[in-house]
Design an enzyme around this catalytic site. Structure first.
Site, PDB file in Angstrom:
ATOM      1  N   CYS A 152      38.928  41.195  44.616  1.00  9.86           N
ATOM      2  CA  CYS A 152      38.575  42.235  43.859  1.00  9.86           C
ATOM      3  C   CYS A 152      39.863  42.908  43.454  1.00  9.86           C
ATOM      4  O   CYS A 152      40.962  42.361  43.616  1.00  9.86           O
ATOM      5  CB  CYS A 152      37.206  43.093  43.709  1.00  9.86           C
ATOM      6  SG  CYS A 152      36.499  43.479  42.305  1.00  9.86           S
ATOM      7  N   HIS A 162      33.041  38.294  43.993  1.00  8.25           N
ATOM      8  CA  HIS A 162      33.055  38.818  45.920  1.00  8.25           C
ATOM      9  C   HIS A 162      32.289  37.345  46.194  1.00  8.25           C
ATOM     10  O   HIS A 162      30.836  37.720  46.368  1.00  8.25           O
ATOM     11  CB  HIS A 162      31.989  40.059  45.578  1.00  8.25           C
ATOM     12  CG  HIS A 162      32.962  41.288  44.975  1.00  8.25           C
ATOM     13  ND1 HIS A 162      33.627  41.579  46.169  1.00  8.25           N
ATOM     14  CD2 HIS A 162      32.715  41.757  44.601  1.00  8.25           C
ATOM     15  CE1 HIS A 162      33.855  42.598  45.303  1.00  8.25           C
ATOM     16  NE2 HIS A 162      33.618  42.771  44.322  1.00  8.25           N
ATOM     17  N   GLU A 182      32.386  37.352  49.844  1.00  7.14           N
ATOM     18  CA  GLU A 182      31.979  38.389  50.961  1.00  7.14           C
ATOM     19  C   GLU A 182      30.538  38.478  51.190  1.00  7.14           C
ATOM     20  O   GLU A 182      30.556  38.709  52.488  1.00  7.14           O
ATOM     21  CB  GLU A 182      33.333  38.734  51.504  1.00  7.14           C
ATOM     22  CG  GLU A 182      32.860  40.075  50.926  1.00  7.14           C
ATOM     23  CD  GLU A 182      33.265  40.381  49.326  1.00  7.14           C
ATOM     24  OE1 GLU A 182      33.535  41.710  48.982  1.00  7.14           O
ATOM     25  OE2 GLU A 182      33.647  39.490  48.822  1.00  7.14           O
TER      26      GLU A 182
END
Length: 236
Positions: A93, A177, A179
Site C-alpha cells: 500500500c 493487502h 498481509e
C-alpha cells in the site's frame, strides 16, 4: 550474526500481519527489527547491504508528504538502495507507493478510492502474487496511486488503479493487502483513524466480505509471502 529483516511501519495498527507469520514458519532465526521513522527528520536507517530484507507497510499519509513526515525521504532512499543491492523488498500500500516513487514513478494523489474486497487483474506471473490465483479477490484500502516505475514489470491492475502490483528486480510492490487476516482486519475496523470518513455501510460490507473471503485467501497469501520470506532467509 545473521542479517535482520527490517519492517518499517507508519501506523501502529498497520503491522506486518501474515508477513510475520510467514517469517515464523520459513525464516526461523532471522532477526526482525520493526521501526517507525516517518516523523524523524534525522532518521538513521541502516545500509541496505546490512539487511536480509526490507518490508515497508501501509499508512494514511501520502508517499511524498515530506513536510508533515520528514522521515519519508530516508525511507525512499533506503528502498532505492535496497533494490540496487538486490535485497528482497516487499512494499504494501503506502510502502508500494514509496517504493515506486523511490524508483522514479509518479505519485497520483486522490486518484481513486478503493476500499473493500474486490478482484485484481493479474498481468504477469510472480512468486509472491502467483499463489493467489488468476484474478484474485483481495482487500483494497487506498486513494492515491502510482505509475509504473521504469524497467519494472506490471503484475496486477484494476480499472481504477492501473498499477496494483509490480516487480522491480528483488522488490515487489502490492497496492492491496495480502498481509491481512481476520485478527488484523478487526484491529483496523476498530481504529477510528481507519474508519472515520468511511460510509458505515462500506465498513459493514468489508466485515461481511472478510468472513467469506479471508478463510480461502489467507492460505494462498501465506504461500506467496513464503516465497518472499525464503529469499530473505537465504540472504540472512
Amino acid at each position: 550474526m545473521r542479517r535482520p529483516l527490517l519492517v518499517l511501519q507508519h501506523a501502529p495498527w498497520e503491522g506486518p500481519g501474515l508477513v510475520a507469520v510467514a517469517v515464523s514458519h520459513h525464516a526461523v532465526g532471522v532477526p526482525v527489527h520493526t521501526r517507525t521513522v516517518l516523523d524523524d527528520a534525522d532518521a538513521a536507517l541502516p545500509r541496505a547491504s546490512s539487511l536480509a530484507g526490507l518490508v515497508v507497510m501501509g499508512g494514511p499519509m501520502s508517499a511524498d508528504d515530506d513536510l508533515s513526515h520528514p522521515g519519508l525521504p530516508a525511507e525512499r532512499r533506503l528502498l532505492a538502495e535496497a533494490v540496487q543491492a538486490h535485497v528482497p523488498v516487499l512494499g504494501v500500500c503506502l510502502g508500494m507507493q514509496l517504493l515506486a516513487v523511490a524508483l522514479g514513478a509518479d505519485l497520483h494523489h486522490r486518484h481513486g478510492t478503493e476500499i473493500g474486497f474486490a478482484p485484481v487483474d493479474v498481468r504477469a506471473p510472480d512468486p509472491v502474487l502467483g499463489p493467489l490465483g488468476p484474478d484474485p479477490t483481495v482487500l483494497h484500502w487506498h486513494g492515491d496511486a502510482v505509475g509504473l516505475p521504469p524497467s519494472s514489470t506490471l503484475l496486477a491492475s484494476t480499472s481504477t488503479t492501473p498499477v496494483q502490483a509490480f516487480r522491480a528486480g528483488s522488490a515487489v510492490g502490492l497496492q492491496f493487502h495480502v498481509e491481512v487476516d481476520e485478527e488484523l482486519l478487526g484491529t483496523w475496523l476498530g481504529e477510528p483513524a481507519m474508519t472515520d470518513g468511511v460510509d458505515p455501510a462500506v465498513v459493514a460490507q468489508v466485515r461481511a466480505d472478510a468472513r467469506r473471503t479471508l478463510p480461502g485467501l489467507v492460505p494462498h497469501a501465506l504461500t506467496g509471502l513464503a516465497a518472499f520470506v525464503e529469499a530473505v532467509a537465504a540472504r540472512a
